[in-house]
Design a protein around this motif. Structure first.
Motif, mmCIF file in Angstrom:
data_model
loop_
_atom_site.group_PDB
_atom_site.id
_atom_site.type_symbol
_atom_site.label_atom_id
_atom_site.label_comp_id
_atom_site.label_asym_id
_atom_site.label_seq_id
_atom_site.Cartn_x
_atom_site.Cartn_y
_atom_site.Cartn_z
ATOM 1 N N THR A 1 1.075 -1.007 -0.188
ATOM 2 C CA THR A 1 -0.051 -0.147 0.280
ATOM 3 C C THR A 1 0.749 1.138 -0.101
ATOM 4 O O THR A 1 2.672 1.390 0.072
ATOM 5 C CB THR A 1 -0.890 0.232 1.248
ATOM 6 N N ALA A 2 -0.049 2.388 -0.163
ATOM 7 C CA ALA A 2 0.993 3.767 -0.043
ATOM 8 C C ALA A 2 1.451 3.908 1.257
ATOM 9 O O ALA A 2 2.803 4.422 0.935
ATOM 10 C CB ALA A 2 0.002 4.907 -0.432
ATOM 11 N N GLY A 3 0.589 3.263 2.472
ATOM 12 C CA GLY A 3 1.502 3.810 3.641
ATOM 13 C C GLY A 3 2.835 2.836 4.037
ATOM 14 O O GLY A 3 3.279 3.251 4.913
ATOM 15 N N GLY A 4 3.011 1.716 2.922
ATOM 16 C CA GLY A 4 3.547 0.829 2.881
ATOM 17 C C GLY A 4 3.735 -0.825 3.671
ATOM 18 O O GLY A 4 4.213 -0.965 4.061
ATOM 19 N N SER A 5 2.245 -1.238 3.385
ATOM 20 C CA SER A 5 1.851 -2.423 4.520
ATOM 21 C C SER A 5 2.239 -3.409 3.665
ATOM 22 O O SER A 5 1.249 -2.748 2.343
ATOM 23 C CB SER A 5 0.555 -1.251 4.704
ATOM 24 N N GLU A 6 2.645 -4.177 3.730
ATOM 25 C CA GLU A 6 2.377 -5.670 2.886
ATOM 26 C C GLU A 6 1.391 -6.541 3.199
ATOM 27 O O GLU A 6 1.061 -7.121 4.272
ATOM 28 C CB GLU A 6 3.828 -6.349 3.398
ATOM 29 N N THR A 7 0.398 -6.383 1.429
ATOM 30 C CA THR A 7 -0.830 -6.846 2.422
ATOM 31 C C THR A 7 -1.477 -8.228 1.518
ATOM 32 O O THR A 7 -0.182 -7.804 0.577
ATOM 33 C CB THR A 7 -1.502 -5.626 2.219
ATOM 34 N N ASP A 8 -2.088 -8.655 2.072
ATOM 35 C CA ASP A 8 -3.036 -10.134 0.422
ATOM 36 C C ASP A 8 -3.583 -9.109 -0.627
ATOM 37 O O ASP A 8 -3.399 -7.986 -0.933
ATOM 38 C CB ASP A 8 -4.392 -10.346 1.385
ATOM 39 N N LEU A 9 -3.054 -9.834 -1.551
ATOM 40 C CA LEU A 9 -2.914 -9.711 -3.298
ATOM 41 C C LEU A 9 -4.859 -9.040 -3.113
ATOM 42 O O LEU A 9 -4.940 -8.182 -4.656
ATOM 43 C CB LEU A 9 -3.503 -10.761 -4.022
ATOM 44 N N ASP B 1 -10.609 2.294 -7.985
ATOM 45 C CA ASP B 1 -9.357 3.771 -8.428
ATOM 46 C C ASP B 1 -9.452 4.584 -6.941
ATOM 47 O O ASP B 1 -9.521 5.960 -7.107
ATOM 48 C CB ASP B 1 -10.182 4.781 -9.217
ATOM 49 N N THR B 2 -8.896 3.818 -5.852
ATOM 50 C CA THR B 2 -8.516 4.301 -4.804
ATOM 51 C C THR B 2 -7.785 3.408 -4.218
ATOM 52 O O THR B 2 -6.782 2.682 -4.639
ATOM 53 C CB THR B 2 -9.605 4.499 -3.839
ATOM 54 N N ASP B 3 -6.234 4.505 -3.648
ATOM 55 C CA ASP B 3 -5.437 3.932 -2.521
ATOM 56 C C ASP B 3 -6.231 3.634 -0.549
ATOM 57 O O ASP B 3 -7.010 4.507 -0.253
ATOM 58 C CB ASP B 3 -4.677 5.196 -1.736
ATOM 59 N N VAL B 4 -6.338 2.306 -0.795
ATOM 60 C CA VAL B 4 -6.736 2.109 0.526
ATOM 61 C C VAL B 4 -5.829 2.502 1.806
ATOM 62 O O VAL B 4 -4.529 2.351 1.671
ATOM 63 C CB VAL B 4 -7.660 0.803 0.524
ATOM 64 N N PRO B 5 -7.005 2.530 2.854
ATOM 65 C CA PRO B 5 -5.818 3.661 3.519
ATOM 66 C C PRO B 5 -5.433 2.227 4.770
ATOM 67 O O PRO B 5 -5.677 1.235 4.465
ATOM 68 C CB PRO B 5 -6.954 4.050 5.248
ATOM 69 N N GLU B 6 -3.986 2.371 5.338
ATOM 70 C CA GLU B 6 -4.104 1.714 6.402
ATOM 71 C C GLU B 6 -4.586 1.529 7.045
ATOM 72 O O GLU B 6 -5.913 1.631 7.874
ATOM 73 C CB GLU B 6 -2.066 2.543 7.210
ATOM 74 N N GLY B 7 -4.019 -0.638 7.772
ATOM 75 C CA GLY B 7 -5.927 -0.707 8.656
ATOM 76 C C GLY B 7 -6.402 -2.137 7.556
ATOM 77 O O GLY B 7 -7.605 -2.142 8.171
ATOM 78 N N SER B 8 -6.546 -1.890 6.359
ATOM 79 C CA SER B 8 -7.829 -2.455 5.713
ATOM 80 C C SER B 8 -6.657 -3.907 5.469
ATOM 81 O O SER B 8 -7.460 -4.537 4.830
ATOM 82 C CB SER B 8 -7.313 -1.321 3.705
ATOM 83 N N ASN B 9 -5.723 -4.420 5.674
ATOM 84 C CA ASN B 9 -5.569 -5.764 5.644
ATOM 85 C C ASN B 9 -5.557 -6.342 7.319
ATOM 86 O O ASN B 9 -4.317 -6.183 7.640
ATOM 87 C CB ASN B 9 -4.304 -6.243 5.313
ATOM 88 N N LEU C 1 12.761 -9.967 8.740
ATOM 89 C CA LEU C 1 11.993 -10.262 8.023
ATOM 90 C C LEU C 1 11.678 -9.104 7.458
ATOM 91 O O LEU C 1 10.844 -8.447 6.827
ATOM 92 C CB LEU C 1 12.432 -11.482 6.999
ATOM 93 N N GLY C 2 10.063 -9.262 8.460
ATOM 94 C CA GLY C 2 8.832 -8.808 8.267
ATOM 95 C C GLY C 2 8.530 -7.515 8.019
ATOM 96 O O GLY C 2 9.253 -6.857 9.507
ATOM 97 N N GLY C 3 8.458 -6.938 7.008
ATOM 98 C CA GLY C 3 7.591 -4.961 7.133
ATOM 99 C C GLY C 3 8.808 -4.441 7.372
ATOM 100 O O GLY C 3 9.591 -3.029 8.198
ATOM 101 N N THR C 4 10.892 -4.975 7.091
ATOM 102 C CA THR C 4 11.483 -4.406 7.370
ATOM 103 C C THR C 4 12.319 -3.554 6.003
ATOM 104 O O THR C 4 13.007 -3.308 5.754
ATOM 105 C CB THR C 4 12.824 -5.226 8.322
ATOM 106 N N MET C 5 11.680 -3.899 5.014
ATOM 107 C CA MET C 5 12.245 -2.950 3.782
ATOM 108 C C MET C 5 12.154 -1.568 3.518
ATOM 109 O O MET C 5 11.282 -1.311 4.449
ATOM 110 C CB MET C 5 11.501 -4.261 2.675
ATOM 111 N N ARG C 6 12.094 -0.971 2.322
ATOM 112 C CA ARG C 6 12.105 0.140 1.789
ATOM 113 C C ARG C 6 10.560 0.210 0.868
ATOM 114 O O ARG C 6 10.718 -1.004 0.707
ATOM 115 C CB ARG C 6 13.077 0.656 1.224
ATOM 116 N N LEU C 7 9.449 0.169 1.938
ATOM 117 C CA LEU C 7 8.481 -0.186 1.610
ATOM 118 C C LEU C 7 7.443 1.105 1.774
ATOM 119 O O LEU C 7 7.739 2.227 2.244
ATOM 120 C CB LEU C 7 7.603 -1.051 2.679
ATOM 121 N N GLY C 8 6.400 1.170 0.751
ATOM 122 C CA GLY C 8 5.556 2.179 0.066
ATOM 123 C C GLY C 8 5.531 3.393 -0.794
ATOM 124 O O GLY C 8 6.454 3.097 -1.294
ATOM 125 N N ASP C 9 5.047 4.409 -0.364
ATOM 126 C CA ASP C 9 5.523 5.303 -1.570
ATOM 127 C C ASP C 9 7.058 6.358 -1.284
ATOM 128 O O ASP C 9 6.780 6.574 -0.051
ATOM 129 C CB ASP C 9 4.593 6.390 -1.504
#
Length: 539
Positions: free
Chosen positions: A61-69, A79-87, A425-433
């Motif tokens: 996601t734009a905020g950097g969450s790694e989510t389900d496809l 046609d919208t960016d879902v907010p953080e916490g949507s998974n 490993l989880g959530g430690t990369m360069r993520l999001g916009d």
């Protein structure tokens, strides 16, 4: 706030995500502000560390969450960016409740599934809906009714009807009606059992949607309505169609949007479905066709590259064309590559991790460069292009990435400094916009509509970067650095965001994942340019 809860029965992988996205598209086409969120009952905190062969791609996601496809489908259809916490996952819910218990927030209470776990689930659903400033929130509950791990989530959405009121909540249940060729009949018993299981959890569906090979006859839908206690006209057939962009049209034609309006007491609105009608028209009767080879390692699992495939489709549709995918296993790219790419109009090397198939991808990049075949490198695909160029043009023999060969004499790709101390490993990369400063006079500038240079934003998911120590040497050899991370001038050329080649029909690599932001109504600029170049080659 109106809530729609989508559950599934009989078997997994029925297409709840597509059903959720399609319903959202119908409501968006009526002008409503819609958001969607996905509940995954697994204990993982997010999808970031799961195998692509099991769960498909990891969407960011734009905020950097790694989510389900499925989150990617929501963004493309709505046609919208879902907010953080949507998974929402079981792991997230229990982690929060346990942390609060350890902090003494529950005082002397005995912490239990009801009310503490279900209250946390409801809190997360409400927060995600409010964060999106939506009028309608569609909640997809992953898994299959009857699974033990889904029970707390079903209880939570049962309670939400009690909390929010019947007029503000709607339950949609998706099931399977198999067709038995031996007896030439549709079998409704699995659907009846599935709904009975759901009702045993205190939830009676307001709408039943049925997956089937073909559209169900009216007598079958009436039978399902009778035996599941659903109002007549509220059983919908989600039958197989050539492309998922036909699903919203098929459901609207059956009246799904109108039924939702009636349930919520909304004013009837004629939806604007021109985007989907146009896409389907091109997919069925394209003016041209283009063959794109995808040189990757998850070629047996297309869902591992779902957003990438959709971005190619969006770009092709914008060019009044249909794209044909040619899956090329990078591990098998040896010897003469002409046999693999003889009918190819463009070569794409996607993102990925690990050493498997790397040398094959490097050969694919070299073939594209030397034979003037349009090339698009995404994330790892850009790094592959840099390694190939360093080896065969810049004279850096044995050049490689530190990820694949930590002892190479030329680490043209290396870890970012901030990643050196990372242990998890989880959530430690360069993520999001992240922003990208596009250079003036570059092909990339033309693609993004900033020919004089400018800043654009794309999404990222990676640990390794082009090594700044080699940038000037690569540029001296003719590699064009067409995009960098702004504000990094203190580190020489800054972090390389994009590369390209002059005197080539199309040779572009991006460190980001522009496919995550591509939509049917707004195709990604790099993908659109890539398809245009590939179509020119096919003339």
């Amino acid at each position: 706030m109106k809530y729609i809860f989508v559950t599934g029965g009989v078997v997994s992988s029925l297409g709840k995500g597509v059903a959720t996205s399609s319903l959202g598209a119908l409501l968006r086409a009526r002008g409503y502000r819609v958001t969607a969120l996905k509940i995954d009952p697994y204990i993982n905190i997010d999808a970031g560390t799961m195998r692509p062969y099991e769960h498909g791609e990891v969407f960011v996601t734009a905020g950097g969450s790694e989510t389900d496809l499925d989150i990617g489908n929501y963004e493309r259809f709505l046609d919208t960016d879902v907010p953080e916490g949507s998974n929402i996952t079981t792991g997230q819910v229990y982690q929060t409740v346990i942390r609060r218990e350890r902090a003494g927030e529950y005082l002397s209470q005995t912490v239990q599934v009801i009310p503490h776990i279900t209250d946390e689930i409801k809190r997360r659903i409400r927060e995600a809906a409010e964060r999106a400033e939506a009028e309608i929130c569609i909640v997809e509950v992953g898994g299959t009714v009857g699974d033990i791990e889904s029970l707390p989530f079903l209880e939570a959405i049962r309670q939400l009807r009690f909390d929010e009121g019947f007029e503000n909540t709607l339950y949609l249940h998706l099931t399977l009606v198999p067709y038995l060729g031996t007896s030439n009949e549709f079998k409704t018993k699995p659907t009846q059992h599935s709904v009975a299981t759901l009702r045993s959890q205190g939830i009676s569906p307001d709408i039943v949607m049925v997956r089937s090979k073909v559209r169900l006859p009216e007598e079958i839908t009436k039978k399902i309505a009778l035996f599941t206690s659903v109002m007549p006209g509220r059983v919908f057939s989600s039958y197989d169609v050539p492309h998922i962009y036909e699903v919203p049209l098929a459901l609207e034609e059956q009246g799904l949007g109108r039924v939702v309006e009636q349930h919520f007491g909304l004013e009837p609105i004629l939806p604007n479905l021109s985007v989907w009608q146009g896409a389907v028209r091109v997919l069925k009767k394209p003016e041209r066709e283009v063959n794109i080879a995808i040189a990757g390692k998850y070629t047996a699992m297309p869902d591992a590259y779902l957003s990438l495939l959709e971005a190619l489709q969006h770009a092709a549709i914008a060019n009044e064309a249909r794209v044909n995918f040619q899956w090329v296993n990078a591990e098998e790219l040896n010897g003469d590559l002409e046999e693999h790419f003889s009918s190819t109009h463009g070569i794409l090397v996607p993102g990925g991790f690990g050493i498997r198939g790397i040398e094959g991808k490097i050969r694919a990049a070299r073939f594209a460069r030397e034979n003037q075949v349009p090339y698009l490198g995404i994330c790892l695909g850009m790094q592959i292009a840099v390694i190939e160029y360093a080896r065969h043009v810049a004279g850096l023999e044995g050049a490689n990435s530190a990820e694949f060969d930590p002892y190479t004499a030329h680490k043209v790709i290396d870890l970012m400094p901030e990643q050196l101390e990372v242990e998890g490993l989880g959530g430690t990369m360069r993520l999001g916009d992240w922003p990208m400063q596009v250079g003036a006079g570059t092909r990339l500038g033309e693609l993004y509509g900033v020919p004089q240079g400018g800043t654009v934003t794309e999404r990222h998911r990676h640990r390794y970067e082009v090594n700044p120590a080699y940038v000037e040497r690569l540029k001296a050899a003719g590699l064009v650095v067409s995009g960098v991370t702004p504000g990094m001038q203190g580190r020489g050329a800054g972090l390389v965001e994009a590369i390209e080649l002059k005197d080539h029909p199309f040779f572009v690599g991006l460190q980001s994942h522009p496919e995550f932001k591509s939509r049917p109504m707004r195709p990604s600029p790099p993908f659109k340019g890539f398809i245009q170049a590939a179509l020119q080659r096919g003339l």
